[in-house]
Motif scaffolding. Sequence first.
Motif, PDB file in Angstrom:
ATOM      1  N   ILE A   1      -5.793  -2.797  -2.773  1.00 17.61           N
ATOM      2  CA  ILE A   1      -5.052  -3.148  -1.559  1.00 17.61           C
ATOM      3  C   ILE A   1      -5.864  -2.779  -0.318  1.00 17.61           C
ATOM      4  O   ILE A   1      -5.917  -3.542   0.653  1.00 17.61           O
ATOM      5  CB  ILE A   1      -3.672  -2.456  -1.536  1.00 17.61           C
ATOM      6  CG1 ILE A   1      -2.795  -2.998  -2.666  1.00 17.61           C
ATOM      7  CG2 ILE A   1      -2.978  -2.678  -0.193  1.00 17.61           C
ATOM      8  CD1 ILE A   1      -1.517  -2.221  -2.898  1.00 17.61           C
ATOM      9  N   LEU A   2      -6.512  -1.618  -0.348  1.00 22.54           N
ATOM     10  CA  LEU A   2      -7.376  -1.238   0.779  1.00 22.54           C
ATOM     11  C   LEU A   2      -8.477  -2.275   1.005  1.00 22.54           C
ATOM     12  O   LEU A   2      -8.771  -2.655   2.148  1.00 22.54           O
ATOM     13  CB  LEU A   2      -8.011   0.132   0.525  1.00 22.54           C
ATOM     14  CG  LEU A   2      -7.120   1.370   0.636  1.00 22.54           C
ATOM     15  CD1 LEU A   2      -7.912   2.620   0.251  1.00 22.54           C
ATOM     16  CD2 LEU A   2      -6.563   1.530   2.053  1.00 22.54           C
TER      17      LEU A   2
ATOM     18  N   ASP B   1      -2.681   7.773  -4.116  1.00 25.69           N
ATOM     19  CA  ASP B   1      -3.588   7.039  -3.239  1.00 25.69           C
ATOM     20  C   ASP B   1      -4.988   6.934  -3.855  1.00 25.69           C
ATOM     21  O   ASP B   1      -5.992   6.821  -3.136  1.00 25.69           O
ATOM     22  CB  ASP B   1      -3.666   7.682  -1.861  1.00 25.69           C
ATOM     23  CG  ASP B   1      -4.149   9.121  -1.911  1.00 25.69           C
ATOM     24  OD1 ASP B   1      -4.429   9.622  -3.023  1.00 25.69           O
ATOM     25  OD2 ASP B   1      -4.252   9.756  -0.847  1.00 25.69           O
TER      26      ASP B   1
ATOM     27  N   TYR C   1      -4.152   0.704  -5.587  1.00 26.50           N
ATOM     28  CA  TYR C   1      -4.219   1.207  -4.209  1.00 26.50           C
ATOM     29  C   TYR C   1      -5.573   0.865  -3.585  1.00 26.50           C
ATOM     30  O   TYR C   1      -5.648   0.402  -2.441  1.00 26.50           O
ATOM     31  CB  TYR C   1      -3.993   2.717  -4.188  1.00 26.50           C
ATOM     32  CG  TYR C   1      -3.901   3.302  -2.790  1.00 26.50           C
ATOM     33  CD1 TYR C   1      -2.699   3.281  -2.092  1.00 26.50           C
ATOM     34  CD2 TYR C   1      -5.018   3.855  -2.179  1.00 26.50           C
ATOM     35  CE1 TYR C   1      -2.605   3.796  -0.811  1.00 26.50           C
ATOM     36  CE2 TYR C   1      -4.935   4.384  -0.885  1.00 26.50           C
ATOM     37  CZ  TYR C   1      -3.723   4.353  -0.215  1.00 26.50           C
ATOM     38  OH  TYR C   1      -3.641   4.862   1.056  1.00 26.50           O
TER      39      TYR C   1
ATOM     40  N   GLN D   1       0.827  -1.216   0.000  1.00 25.44           N
ATOM     41  CA  GLN D   1       0.000   0.000   0.000  1.00 25.44           C
ATOM     42  C   GLN D   1       0.858   1.261   0.000  1.00 25.44           C
ATOM     43  O   GLN D   1       0.623   2.190  -0.790  1.00 25.44           O
ATOM     44  CB  GLN D   1      -0.919  -0.005   1.229  1.00 25.44           C
ATOM     45  CG  GLN D   1      -1.812   1.231   1.335  1.00 25.44           C
ATOM     46  CD  GLN D   1      -2.610   1.257   2.628  1.00 25.44           C
ATOM     47  OE1 GLN D   1      -2.801   0.233   3.283  1.00 25.44           O
ATOM     48  NE2 GLN D   1      -3.067   2.438   3.023  1.00 25.44           N
TER      49      GLN D   1
END
Length: 279
Positions: free
Chosen positions: A133-134, A125, A130, A116
């Motif tokens: 990954i969150l 972000d 990204y 991340q």
Amino acid sequence: SQRTAIAYDNLAIAHQNMRNYTQARICLERSVDIQKKIKLTNSKDYAITLQNLSYQYLMEQDTISAVRIYRESIETSKNVLGTTHPLYVSQLLDLASLEVHYGRYDKADVLLAEAQYIERDTHSDSTELYIDILIKRGTLHKEAEDHKNAISYFQKSLDILQNTKSYNYCEVSALLGSCYYAIGRQKEARKSYLESISTLETYRSTLKDDYYNYLLNVSDIFSNNGEYQLADSCYNEVYSWYKKNKSKDELLHVIERLCTNAYRAHDYNNEIKYISDRI
């Protein structure tokens, strides 16, 4: 020689395609040995060979060897390519998935956190990776029953997805709802569930099969988390479409879900009705 190592790598691929997994592993082990002897261990090719060898150990259920070799592959990629290279980041994500599969959530989260921060610092972000990954970190914490942290990651991803109202937005909204439900925050749970369904409606005409398959998955989330009436409504919508467009076996899977949901809701009249449909 390097050519011999490459030949063994190619031969391993052929064995993999024929599902001769033991022979594929032997070929990759020979390639690794050759690359060590001619001192090619500080190369991208060596990292990829190790990665493929790790997969073969997984196929043979040797998890300990698989993780050990995959970590060596990651370390090689890091030293040769640097931490910002896509191969290194993808390897972090793959190893994290492996750690999750075996219930090692803490180790997986460390890997995901590194991926991340690399993606944020290298790109931004708000990239697809990204956000992915969150979502992975949220799902990991959900599986570990750490619902408060799961909520945090799901909400961060929704904040980024807010303007897109994408397919991912629907799924994450439903996952967020299930986390709220798990900690007793029913009002927020229902709001998230309804947001998921509302957004999903916009995809009905374009997604077709995918829309109803996804609605079926969301319905399962509703039923598993006590939203029986909402689940029943969604299951019935799927049932109506499956009855016209799917096979009898696929339709039976939906009827079984309707029965299970009615049983959970103590709605025995509907349970009997759905059982009759199944017969």
